[in-house]
Design an enzyme around this catalytic site. Structure first.
Site, PDB file in Angstrom:
ATOM      1  N   GLY B  34      56.974  -5.451  39.720  1.00  0.00           N
ATOM      2  CA  GLY B  34      58.359  -4.970  39.729  1.00  0.00           C
ATOM      3  C   GLY B  34      58.897  -4.867  38.325  1.00  0.00           C
ATOM      4  O   GLY B  34      59.088  -5.874  37.662  1.00  0.00           O
ATOM      5  N   ASN B 108      59.654 -10.937  48.828  1.00  0.00           N
ATOM      6  CA  ASN B 108      58.633  -9.914  48.603  1.00  0.00           C
ATOM      7  C   ASN B 108      58.179  -9.439  49.980  1.00  0.00           C
ATOM      8  O   ASN B 108      57.708 -10.249  50.786  1.00  0.00           O
ATOM      9  CB  ASN B 108      57.461 -10.519  47.810  1.00  0.00           C
ATOM     10  CG  ASN B 108      56.289  -9.555  47.621  1.00  0.00           C
ATOM     11  OD1 ASN B 108      55.170 -10.003  47.421  1.00  0.00           O
ATOM     12  ND2 ASN B 108      56.529  -8.253  47.680  1.00  0.00           N
ATOM     13  N   GLY B 109      58.335  -8.159  50.237  1.00  0.00           N
ATOM     14  CA  GLY B 109      57.990  -7.614  51.548  1.00  0.00           C
ATOM     15  C   GLY B 109      59.094  -6.715  52.058  1.00  0.00           C
ATOM     16  O   GLY B 109      60.023  -6.368  51.313  1.00  0.00           O
ATOM     17  N   ASP B 359      38.878   6.298  40.698  1.00  0.00           N
ATOM     18  CA  ASP B 359      40.272   5.855  40.747  1.00  0.00           C
ATOM     19  C   ASP B 359      40.441   4.994  41.995  1.00  0.00           C
ATOM     20  O   ASP B 359      39.590   4.983  42.881  1.00  0.00           O
ATOM     21  CB  ASP B 359      41.223   7.062  40.777  1.00  0.00           C
ATOM     22  CG  ASP B 359      42.612   6.708  40.248  1.00  0.00           C
ATOM     23  OD1 ASP B 359      42.907   5.519  40.016  1.00  0.00           O
ATOM     24  OD2 ASP B 359      43.410   7.654  40.073  1.00  0.00           O
ATOM     25  N   CYS B 396      53.246   2.736  54.272  1.00  0.00           N
ATOM     26  CA  CYS B 396      53.387   1.292  54.435  1.00  0.00           C
ATOM     27  C   CYS B 396      54.842   0.965  54.761  1.00  0.00           C
ATOM     28  O   CYS B 396      55.756   1.501  54.145  1.00  0.00           O
ATOM     29  CB  CYS B 396      52.975   0.590  53.149  1.00  0.00           C
ATOM     30  SG  CYS B 396      53.203  -1.191  53.210  1.00  0.00           S
ATOM     31  N   CYS B 451      47.792   1.473  56.204  1.00  0.00           N
ATOM     32  CA  CYS B 451      47.881   2.704  55.419  1.00  0.00           C
ATOM     33  C   CYS B 451      46.593   3.521  55.518  1.00  0.00           C
ATOM     34  O   CYS B 451      46.598   4.721  55.263  1.00  0.00           O
ATOM     35  CB  CYS B 451      48.238   2.395  53.967  1.00  0.00           C
ATOM     36  SG  CYS B 451      47.151   1.214  53.169  1.00  0.00           S
TER      37      CYS B 451
END
Lengths: 465, 465, 465, 465
Positions: B34, B108-109, B359, B396, B451
């Site tokens: 973050g 967080n979440g 990647d 997500c 995802c």
């Protein structure tokens, strides 16, 4: 991670309406050559104006300010301070008024006779507003007698000695030149038919300019309304009759300073660094399980070392993108915090392993000592330090901010003592012939190797040695 | 280089007089989770105070300010904004006064039932001063009836659903917990006999704290003057009778988000990424001359790919250390400038070569397209793109800021179309079984793979899908 | 120079495309009512957004930011902090989401039952993110049951007590109201056919708005798409049957707070202050050579005193325009530096003179003591202090930041002791009847005189007294 | 409110360990002499260092920075920019290195032969890094041949012409001097036995220093380790044999620039301004109801006018303390906003009144025009403008930033035309004899009255006129 710092990066654009936007971009690509201040001088209708600031390019030359600049010619500079001289009054390009108009100068290198010249100029009544050796150049140009700016510059240049890649601007005339030895790089580029000048080709690449060629040692490239012309303002020095001219491009640009994606002195930096790593593997192989680099500059050498020795390459260190100039409040009793803040170590790879760690240079040895300690703490069974350069035994007087001889560990200790200080199981350096093979030249007269050999291609005043 | 962003990092220190210096250090190590704002809440004599700021940790929590804080307990948070919510009023930890004292929360979440809870709370008269889902947690705790803070928290937790690693503070009681599925990581550490909590182990390493263990899914760790105790506030969900409990740690933490030097969900991230690369080499080898990563997160996978395929590893891209949040005035008509500013490419290595570029993920595909264009422009004869993850086909809803399904290229195009869009000669992804082998688990009930699979372990409101 | 501080200024504009430019202008005119923070909430297409900042209006609401705001309705607030509450989280207007939409509130005054309400609301599960009494208003509105915003507000208002001039905004409905006693001023204006609301008329004058009328005590003015309407949300309190309604506009607005060019509670402040000075001259004349004011608020009273006593007016003090919030590094051992920095004294006028110095209030007495010392040091033979108000003997609980009773010199000392403490030759105050004559009212039921009389028109909790 | 700006304020402290704290305090008292930049040069162990910044003293010389300075000798400067020269590179004191050591100079005034000297110096090879006339002084000192700093200064001074109060510092030698005509003030003070130098006595008062005496025109005061000595570096000019020496202290310092609490050229400014007002009342009385000043500088003149004419003094204008350098986003269509932002007008006093408004000067007339409009708009029946100075008909070339002759209304219009332009019922100026009586001198050879008479005591180059 290195303890060495280059002094400056130069970038200039001629006859492009986006000059004031392109110069910050070019300087951004040269940011590694100077993180302390940045500046720009631009020419609009023949009048020069300046903006300089402290900090990174994005801080010193804020886009909101740059977008107001109307100019088709601009010169930029980014710099590190040498000791005691970090103020804004030392930020370049310098801009001065003289009897024959304004002159701006941006300088990469160090003049070896600056103190003497300054004393002489002061005796003649000159006043100095900075501590920088660069200011003498403005005085010499101002005192020259010739009518044209270029001719005055040609009067001034024979008086200065040492390392100097310069970009100068007066009215609408831009001059880019290198000292007769060619210590520092400077390249000419072209973009949409307009000329660009940069310390390294990576700055040309960023703005999609094409590399035209290097500016030659002793060459002066003049760009004005009539176009571009080249003059040789100095004959090259000869080492001996019949030999090729003595030049002295800085080999350390290849070892550490230049960006890996640049082509410097006609050689691709990345390829040279891989070759240095291969030579190092040839000279100092090791019984080891993995080879790891100290990023970023150690990466290609470690890959080369791995290729040569067949020891698997791994990359357990990741360099932090958040350190830079920001300040972290230190907590007490955290060992090696400065290195921990910069390098994240995926240390579980290391448990019980014999590790070769490749770095580009060893100056004081204090950082390497911390890195070896980190690796051992993470469980490495053996740590073999390999340096992709010869031992650094003499300070640089040509534009690198380097410790004194007394502080250079290799100038004062033998390999065994260095190994013990660092805490490694073995330490291995390149030798001069291996370095030359990797860089691709034959003998000491083709590059400056002073920091490795103590042989200074341009005399340095005793007071400085 | 990725187009994905994690939402948050958490860090807390208990009973250490340097708490207010250690929290910024810990957050510094979690900065990749973050970059938009950072905050700290500290407890001194049972009274909580807060400081929050925009920007990187070093900007938001300036050392000069932090050094004035007197506190032995502190909780920190670093965050990305989700769309539209970048203001300071959304920066965490949140701090509120309630009938039974002050409560601070760092999250967080993402709560999957936050909108519904917010509507219900508002109907009951609650007012919201942020746009964040996290604020509902404070309301639920404030409305709980129990006497003790921990009991009120236990009343509140069953009401929230989704992904939540939380650190809460009230008076001198610190609580760290993970949701019953364990989507987001959270670890307990110890330093000089005092407890520390962090999103990732790399933050513990930086301050020389020892990893004690992960906080378990559905577990709540309470630290107060009496010491540490653990409670299981939720029973784990069962998939089928007789099976192991269904948990859902985010596999993407291993693929991209977590720092390579962290151990997440019991696995070393760096080693997992190398294994992902080896699986990728097994599944999608290529006839090629070199393998190169997109740094930084692609590096270990590329090394693994090289190990597997014996195609030599090279590292032509160097990531710029100067980009971050700074702004560069764009010049017109420079193609792919955003990628050029971030990645320096030692492109001369590439001439005539067949290149595998590795990647970690392919989201919209726009960045990969630019990278392939750069490689071709530099002379690569063939470019084979390899992704060290399965195709990203579903957004997500558990804490990652991801584009909508309509923007996810793999949700809408087949491999051939992706290859053509990217401009590569071939494109290869991992499949789910290969990913599981590399990460080290057996079936879909042990990790969240939503995802990649579209199977959401916790229901998501239709309005969000 | 006073040691008293008003709490807030309010300004709102309805249906003017320049709303976001006009609000900072209006707040600029009300800057004296609050120098610590400023904020604005605007409504665009029914959605409210906020910007708040610390410092003066020009710092907190920078023109570059304001010029980007698109809105035709905006509410602004400027404020002083009360003790301990200077953070940005206390800056107004507050903005919250509720079940029935967003609500913003800006408040001038102090709620006397805020603590009790806060306790009750917290018991009902409410959480508070600020320390301000104003936040309870948002909660009460959020918990009201009625459908329309105005009806919910009418449910909430009977629950709050004390001093409150409020401007609220929800969707496109603006409400301006005063408490039933009318402690704090609030006026309605009109500009180009659009409505404006302001704490003082000087803010209307600045933007060339016309004063329509005062908002009445207990009146609520509602402005929405249909126009303006007025409702009386509270019946006025009666002192005794047959008497006029008890109202309590703050007399201190006239004595000190309001700007001299405002018309407050139907009276021109400047004229009232001159009348106070004349009454003071009548009550406490002096044998003196000159009358001087302590600027700025003492100026009209000193002129009135001079008119009454025929003692020549002089103006030896000039107030510095550079002090404000800036910080000066103090040098040691400079006496009375704080006063010297604020007031330049043309002291040579004073040599051998008998001086009357007129100030508007005497709170702790420490500033007056310094002023008297300065005058004596400059050679004044006698110094007679005259205060254009009665002795301040009781703290204000209705919106003025005032010291405790223990710190109010007149609450604890008689005139002789005050005179000795101050070091003056004589000290003279107004009495209540003289003050009433000057302000133009008859008895204690028409204004709040609590700070002079100890009679509080609205009960104050014991804990606060 | 004036449209004129002084160029500079000087302040220096010798041999006081608090020098770096006292200089900002002294400059704060001289802030009215220059709001654009401030700087300080200090001497520690004979080495001079500088700090300069843009903005007010409190911004340019932040206490946190100043508190780190260790020095017992310091020189400060505060300044306004002249046109086009507002950059930091023009901020003073200037500091330069010369052959014989460092020299710093702070200058108040304007050199009338600066252009010529600059041209000559540039022809001799000098370079200029600023646009300021002050830089030539450094060059002249640097080029002087004498051994000691003071002797070199004495070589330099005869070459410069015009207005110059200077404070210079070299090593540990401080020199304070005024030009032979004494245009600008400079006083010597003493504090705890140590010397202080200031442009005005108000700066001495602030730090509790005692006024020793004015530095004389043509005098140089040298302060070094041996103490203080005075030298006359220039003989005064004679107007005619037998007459007193011609000196030219600026009469405008008394009329407008100096702070009212200063004693300038041996006269108390406040008393002079009252006397100017009395003379004005004698010369141009009016049939009027009240006399009001334009604050701040018009206040004492208005009081004097009232004393003379017996028309009651009133003070309806209050000057805003919040304007200064801050920027307010303008709203369209607010008339006279710039004046409204600066002056609050208690306009209800004015209804139906015949008003005399006293201001100190009338330059372009645009501000006065707005003030008259404000008064009429507020209901004044008649407005009589009185100026406590003679008509300003010629620009100043000695240190005041004044419009060109073409812009000076009194240089181009007669009284009737001025009255019509301003919109007043009558306009009255002082004449030269009345001004002299008020200031207290006899004839034109004792003060500079050039702006009122067009008689320039020191020749001004044609190019400048």
């Amino acid at each position: 991670m290195s303890e060495l710092r280059e002094n400056c990066g130069l970038f200039a654009v001629y006859d492009d309406p986006e000059a004031a936007s392109l110069v910050p971009l070019g300087l951004f690509a040269l940011q590694h050559r100077g993180e302390e201040s940045a500046g720009i001088v631009w020419s609009h209708e023949g009048v020069l104006s300046a903006h300089r600031g402290l900090g990174l390019v994005t801080e010193a030359l804020p886009p909101a300010r740059m977008s107001q600049v109307v100019a088709k010619i601009a010169v930029g500079h980014t710099r590190y301070a040498t000791a005691g001289g970090s103020g804004l009054h030392n930020a370049q390009p310098f801009l001065a008024s003289t009897a024959k108009g304004q002159v701006a100068v941006a300088h990469n290198g160090t003049l070896t006779n600056a103190r003497k010249l300054r004393r002489e100029l002061e005796s003649g009544g000159a006043i100095f507003s900075s501590n920088s050796d660069t200011e003498v150049i403005l005085h010499l140009v101002a005192r020259a007698q010739a009518v044209s700016f270029v001719d005055r510059l040609k009067e001034a240049l024979p008086q200065i000695e040492g390392a100097f890649s310069l970009v100068l601007l007066s009215g609408t005339t831009l001059v880019a030149l290198r000292d007769p030895m060619g210590f520092r790089p400077l390249v000419l580029g072209e973009r949409n038919g307009k000329y660009v000048v940069a310390s390294e080709t990576c700055a040309l690449d960023l703005i999609e300019a094409r590399v035209v060629r290097e500016i030659e040692p002793g060459e002066m490239v003049i760009i004005d309304e009539r176009g571009l012309r080249s003059e040789r303002y100095a004959s090259k020095l000869k080492v001996l009759p019949g030999e090729t001219p003595r030049v002295a491009p800085c080999v350390f640009e290849h070892i550490y300073f230049a960006r890996p994606d640049s082509n410097v002195f006609g050689r691709d930096v990345y390829l040279v660094r891989k070759a240095l790593g291969r030579e190092l593997g040839r000279l100092h192989p090791a019984e080891a399980d993995i080879v790891i680099p100290v990023p970023d500059s150690g990466v290609p050498a470690a890959i080369g070392f791995s290729e040569q020795t067949k020891i698997p390459f791994d990359m357990i260190f990741t360099r932090s993108h958040y350190v830079g100039r920001s300040f972290i409040q230190p907590a007490q009793n955290i060992r090696n915090l400065s290195v921990r803040l910069k390098l994240a170590a995926a240390s579980n790879v290391l448990k019980g392993k014999r590790v070769v760690v490749v770095d580009d240079s060893l100056v004081r040895g204090t950082t390497s000592k911390k890195i070896v300690a980190l690796l051992r703490h993470a469980g490495a069974q053996q740590v073999h330090l390999r340096i992709s350069a010869p031992p650094t035994i003499s300070p640089c007087y040509y534009g690198i901010d380097m410790p004194t001889k007394a502080e250079l560990i290799a100038a004062n200790q033998d390999i065994a003592a260095i190994r013990d200080f660092i805490g490694a199981d073995s330490v291995g350096y390149l030798d001069l012939p291996a370095m030359r093979r990797a860089v691709g030249y034959d003998n000491a007269s083709q590059f400056c190797e002073a920091c490795f050999s103590g042989q200074y291609p341009v005399p340095v005043a005793d007071s400085q040695l």
